[in-house]
Scaffold this motif. Structure first.
Motif, PDB file in Angstrom:
ATOM      1  N   ILE A 187       8.682   9.202  -8.299  1.00  0.00           N
ATOM      2  CA  ILE A 187       8.160   9.836  -7.007  1.00  0.00           C
ATOM      3  C   ILE A 187       6.466   9.462  -7.014  1.00  0.00           C
ATOM      4  O   ILE A 187       6.254   9.338  -5.779  1.00  0.00           O
ATOM      5  CB  ILE A 187       8.354  11.197  -7.122  1.00  0.00           C
ATOM      6  CG1 ILE A 187       9.785  11.544  -7.208  1.00  0.00           C
ATOM      7  CG2 ILE A 187       7.670  12.091  -6.269  1.00  0.00           C
ATOM      8  CD1 ILE A 187      10.027  13.023  -7.506  1.00  0.00           C
ATOM      9  N   LEU A 188       5.803   9.658  -8.057  1.00  0.00           N
ATOM     10  CA  LEU A 188       4.749   9.211  -8.007  1.00  0.00           C
ATOM     11  C   LEU A 188       4.247   7.885  -7.328  1.00  0.00           C
ATOM     12  O   LEU A 188       3.342   7.454  -6.213  1.00  0.00           O
ATOM     13  CB  LEU A 188       4.088   9.086  -9.356  1.00  0.00           C
ATOM     14  CG  LEU A 188       2.370   8.733  -9.451  1.00  0.00           C
ATOM     15  CD1 LEU A 188       1.481   9.495  -8.395  1.00  0.00           C
ATOM     16  CD2 LEU A 188       1.888   8.719 -10.789  1.00  0.00           C
TER      17      LEU A 188
ATOM     18  N   LEU B   4       6.335   5.894  -5.555  1.00  0.00           N
ATOM     19  CA  LEU B   4       6.803   5.870  -4.268  1.00  0.00           C
ATOM     20  C   LEU B   4       5.492   6.450  -3.281  1.00  0.00           C
ATOM     21  O   LEU B   4       5.316   5.872  -2.190  1.00  0.00           O
ATOM     22  CB  LEU B   4       7.994   6.604  -4.136  1.00  0.00           C
ATOM     23  CG  LEU B   4       8.579   6.933  -2.678  1.00  0.00           C
ATOM     24  CD1 LEU B   4       8.799   5.376  -2.041  1.00  0.00           C
ATOM     25  CD2 LEU B   4       9.627   7.761  -2.378  1.00  0.00           C
ATOM     26  N   TYR B   5       5.129   7.566  -3.869  1.00  0.00           N
ATOM     27  CA  TYR B   5       3.991   7.962  -2.956  1.00  0.00           C
ATOM     28  C   TYR B   5       2.752   6.978  -2.837  1.00  0.00           C
ATOM     29  O   TYR B   5       2.222   6.870  -1.844  1.00  0.00           O
ATOM     30  CB  TYR B   5       3.454   9.444  -3.597  1.00  0.00           C
ATOM     31  CG  TYR B   5       2.268   9.986  -2.942  1.00  0.00           C
ATOM     32  CD1 TYR B   5       2.477  10.610  -1.804  1.00  0.00           C
ATOM     33  CD2 TYR B   5       1.021  10.008  -3.463  1.00  0.00           C
ATOM     34  CE1 TYR B   5       1.344  11.521  -1.008  1.00  0.00           C
ATOM     35  CE2 TYR B   5      -0.206  10.603  -2.783  1.00  0.00           C
ATOM     36  CZ  TYR B   5       0.089  11.252  -1.623  1.00  0.00           C
ATOM     37  OH  TYR B   5      -1.001  11.822  -0.946  1.00  0.00           O
ATOM     38  N   ILE B   6       2.435   6.532  -3.883  1.00  0.00           N
ATOM     39  CA  ILE B   6       1.392   5.414  -3.819  1.00  0.00           C
ATOM     40  C   ILE B   6       1.593   4.568  -2.911  1.00  0.00           C
ATOM     41  O   ILE B   6       0.692   3.894  -2.160  1.00  0.00           O
ATOM     42  CB  ILE B   6       1.023   4.985  -5.279  1.00  0.00           C
ATOM     43  CG1 ILE B   6       0.536   6.001  -6.098  1.00  0.00           C
ATOM     44  CG2 ILE B   6       0.123   3.640  -5.110  1.00  0.00           C
ATOM     45  CD1 ILE B   6       0.286   5.599  -7.753  1.00  0.00           C
TER      46      ILE B   6
ATOM     47  N   TYR C   4       3.910   4.326  -0.440  1.00  0.00           N
ATOM     48  CA  TYR C   4       4.250   4.875   0.882  1.00  0.00           C
ATOM     49  C   TYR C   4       2.711   5.047   1.552  1.00  0.00           C
ATOM     50  O   TYR C   4       2.457   4.880   2.737  1.00  0.00           O
ATOM     51  CB  TYR C   4       4.833   6.021   0.863  1.00  0.00           C
ATOM     52  CG  TYR C   4       5.378   6.475   2.401  1.00  0.00           C
ATOM     53  CD1 TYR C   4       6.549   5.935   2.772  1.00  0.00           C
ATOM     54  CD2 TYR C   4       4.837   7.564   2.958  1.00  0.00           C
ATOM     55  CE1 TYR C   4       6.911   6.191   4.249  1.00  0.00           C
ATOM     56  CE2 TYR C   4       5.548   7.975   4.108  1.00  0.00           C
ATOM     57  CZ  TYR C   4       6.332   7.351   4.960  1.00  0.00           C
ATOM     58  OH  TYR C   4       6.647   7.900   6.228  1.00  0.00           O
ATOM     59  N   ILE C   5       1.872   5.781   0.878  1.00  0.00           N
ATOM     60  CA  ILE C   5       0.603   6.276   1.556  1.00  0.00           C
ATOM     61  C   ILE C   5      -0.258   4.878   1.685  1.00  0.00           C
ATOM     62  O   ILE C   5      -1.000   4.721   2.896  1.00  0.00           O
ATOM     63  CB  ILE C   5      -0.450   7.179   0.980  1.00  0.00           C
ATOM     64  CG1 ILE C   5      -0.647   6.570  -0.720  1.00  0.00           C
ATOM     65  CG2 ILE C   5       0.365   8.327   0.499  1.00  0.00           C
ATOM     66  CD1 ILE C   5      -1.580   7.234  -1.498  1.00  0.00           C
TER      67      ILE C   5
ATOM     68  N   LYS D  47       1.405   3.234   5.028  1.00  0.00           N
ATOM     69  CA  LYS D  47       1.096   4.050   6.355  1.00  0.00           C
ATOM     70  C   LYS D  47      -0.357   3.859   6.778  1.00  0.00           C
ATOM     71  O   LYS D  47      -0.512   4.341   7.964  1.00  0.00           O
ATOM     72  CB  LYS D  47       1.650   5.509   6.284  1.00  0.00           C
ATOM     73  CG  LYS D  47       3.076   5.741   6.097  1.00  0.00           C
ATOM     74  CD  LYS D  47       3.553   5.533   7.311  1.00  0.00           C
ATOM     75  CE  LYS D  47       5.178   5.538   7.537  1.00  0.00           C
ATOM     76  NZ  LYS D  47       5.814   5.084   8.613  1.00  0.00           N
TER      77      LYS D  47
ATOM     78  N   VAL E  54       8.826  -0.624  -1.142  1.00  0.00           N
ATOM     79  CA  VAL E  54       8.498   0.829  -0.860  1.00  0.00           C
ATOM     80  C   VAL E  54      10.031   1.332  -0.715  1.00  0.00           C
ATOM     81  O   VAL E  54      10.530   2.348  -0.935  1.00  0.00           O
ATOM     82  CB  VAL E  54       7.723   1.364   0.543  1.00  0.00           C
ATOM     83  CG1 VAL E  54       7.911   2.762   0.812  1.00  0.00           C
ATOM     84  CG2 VAL E  54       6.172   0.948   0.180  1.00  0.00           C
TER      85      VAL E  54
ATOM     86  N   GLN F 243      11.727   1.256  -3.736  1.00  0.00           N
ATOM     87  CA  GLN F 243      11.254   2.337  -4.697  1.00  0.00           C
ATOM     88  C   GLN F 243      11.871   3.523  -4.146  1.00  0.00           C
ATOM     89  O   GLN F 243      12.278   4.602  -4.981  1.00  0.00           O
ATOM     90  CB  GLN F 243       9.871   2.661  -4.694  1.00  0.00           C
ATOM     91  CG  GLN F 243       9.331   3.651  -5.660  1.00  0.00           C
ATOM     92  CD  GLN F 243       9.468   3.307  -6.983  1.00  0.00           C
ATOM     93  OE1 GLN F 243       9.811   2.115  -7.306  1.00  0.00           O
ATOM     94  NE2 GLN F 243       9.540   4.184  -7.960  1.00  0.00           N
TER      95      GLN F 243
ATOM     96  N   TRP G 280      -6.392   4.923  -7.823  1.00  0.00           N
ATOM     97  CA  TRP G 280      -5.052   5.017  -7.834  1.00  0.00           C
ATOM     98  C   TRP G 280      -4.286   4.087  -8.705  1.00  0.00           C
ATOM     99  O   TRP G 280      -3.242   4.602  -9.468  1.00  0.00           O
ATOM    100  CB  TRP G 280      -4.086   4.604  -6.437  1.00  0.00           C
ATOM    101  CG  TRP G 280      -4.378   5.849  -5.232  1.00  0.00           C
ATOM    102  CD1 TRP G 280      -5.098   5.818  -4.362  1.00  0.00           C
ATOM    103  CD2 TRP G 280      -3.580   7.039  -5.701  1.00  0.00           C
ATOM    104  NE1 TRP G 280      -4.754   7.089  -3.557  1.00  0.00           N
ATOM    105  CE2 TRP G 280      -4.130   7.702  -4.375  1.00  0.00           C
ATOM    106  CE3 TRP G 280      -2.646   7.629  -6.253  1.00  0.00           C
ATOM    107  CZ2 TRP G 280      -3.591   9.069  -4.252  1.00  0.00           C
ATOM    108  CZ3 TRP G 280      -2.168   8.757  -5.959  1.00  0.00           C
ATOM    109  CH2 TRP G 280      -2.613   9.407  -5.022  1.00  0.00           C
TER     110      TRP G 280
END
Length: 368
Positions: free
Chosen positions: A250-251, A253-255, A257-258, A261, A279, A282, A328
């Protein structure tokens, strides 16, 4: 645990010593340091003792059978049996098996990282600290399948589907679970969007509801793994790694995705498109990792997709501003390092890679 920490520090020091400029600058030329690190890991794999790796003793037993392994009707895939037999005909020294395997795997890994990663040095550190190194030290068959699929990924990206499916067949000859990577071309057609997120959430819920039926289908194709239903893989005691793996997924994926975006909406580039592919892959990892909370053995399927984190994190942070890139990137490294460290503390027998021992430090082979 001490060895794991020491090797991680050694790899980091080697990379830092050979760096010509800041490590956080994408595509900085640090091939010497990266090559030294890969050579070190390859050597550890090639010259490991027979006690290193949960399945090492079984591969040694199979190797010692020589040509009889093909006639014995073992549960292993025909591609690996021929691989082992060919090496046995060249040399009866079982260490040669690990040497040849390591050269093939690390050649494919290095090619994969240098071709697709914006920061190969970071990919190497994640490879070591995200349990992938430990897995490759034990699971020879599936690691060889993954090495083939590293090349097969080229064909999926270039939409050369015939060659891609040839690579799937080739990988399946070493580990039958490789067939699940055949979904890769379909996954690459998706883009990171709210619609795609909704699709994965919905499909995950459906898979949870139909979990028993899906498991029967998987075991019908991979009957060998059916015996795990009565073992520890279906008990709660092994779920710590799965929970931590899900949180890390999840971490990551968040990295990714942001980072995706934050890129301009109207910006069309190869880097943006490739990051979008990573992405979405993931998202698959997160979805499958949720299922692993119910049955840990499914992490063998997750592994074909989770290896793309070696590309996701470096490529995602390389598109961020410099300060955020360092923040990050360090967070990802610390998270993966602690992930394996916690597992080694709580389950020191995990993968049986540490404490590590070289082949020349043991008096006799462990084969049983």
């Amino acid at each position: 645990m001490v060895q794991y920490t020491f090797i991680f520090i050694v790899l980091l020091v080697i990379i830092s010593l050979f760096a010509r400029k800041s490590l956080w600058i994408p595509n900085s030329n640090n091939k010497i340091g990266e090559s030294v690190c890969l050579f070190l890991l390859c050597s550890m794999s090639a010259f490991k003792a027979s006690t290193v790796g949960n399945d090492t003793h079984e591969y040694l037993r199979l190797f010692e059978m020589g040509k009889d392994a093909l006639m014995a009707g073992t549960r292993y895939e025909i591609g690996y049996l021929y691989f082992s037999q060919i090496i046995w005909k060249i040399s009866h020294n079982p260490q040669v098996l690990f040497i040849v395997y390591s050269l093939i795997f690390y050649f494919s890994l290095g090619r994969y990282l240098w071709r697709y990663s914006s920061m190969p040095w970071l990919s190497i550190l994640i490879f070591f600290s995200y349990t992938l190194f430990g897995f490759s030290m034990s699971a020879l068959r599936q690691s060889l399948a993954i090495a083939i699929l590293f090349i097969g990924f080229d064909f999926a990206l270039k939409k050369k589907y015939i060659l891609f499916f040839v690579s799937i067949i080739g990988a399946s000859l070493f580990h039958s679970s490789a067939i699940f990577f055949a979904l890769c071309p379909l996954i690459l057609r998706l883009k990171p969007s709210k619609r795609t997120v909704s699709l994965f959430i919905g499909s995950t819920l459906v898979k949870l509801l139909l979990f028993g039926n899906l498991l029967d289908i998987i075991f019908s194709y991979l009957p060998y793994y059916g015996h795990y239903q009565e073992g520890a893989y279906f008990e709660g005691g092994v779920r710590l790694a799965s929970v931590l793996q899900l949180l890390l997924a999840i971490l990551f994926l968040y990295i990714g995705y942001i980072s995706y975006k934050k890129l301009p909406i109207d910006k069309a580039s190869t880097e943006k498109d490739f990051l979008g592919h990573l992405v979405v892959i993931q998202m698959v990892v997160v979805s499958l990792s949720i299922l692993c909370l119910k049955v840990n053995i499914l992490d063998r399927i997750v592994l074909y997709y989770s290896t793309f984190v070696l590309l996701l994190i470096p490529n995602a942070i390389s598109l961020m501003p410099y300060d955020r890139r360092k923040t990050w990137g360090r967070l990802a490294l610390i998270a993966t390092f602690l992930y394996t460290l916690v597992i080694l503390i709580l389950r020191p027998e995990w993968n049986s890679v540490f404490p590590y021992k070289f082949c020349w430090d043991e008096d006799f082979l462990t084969i049983y």
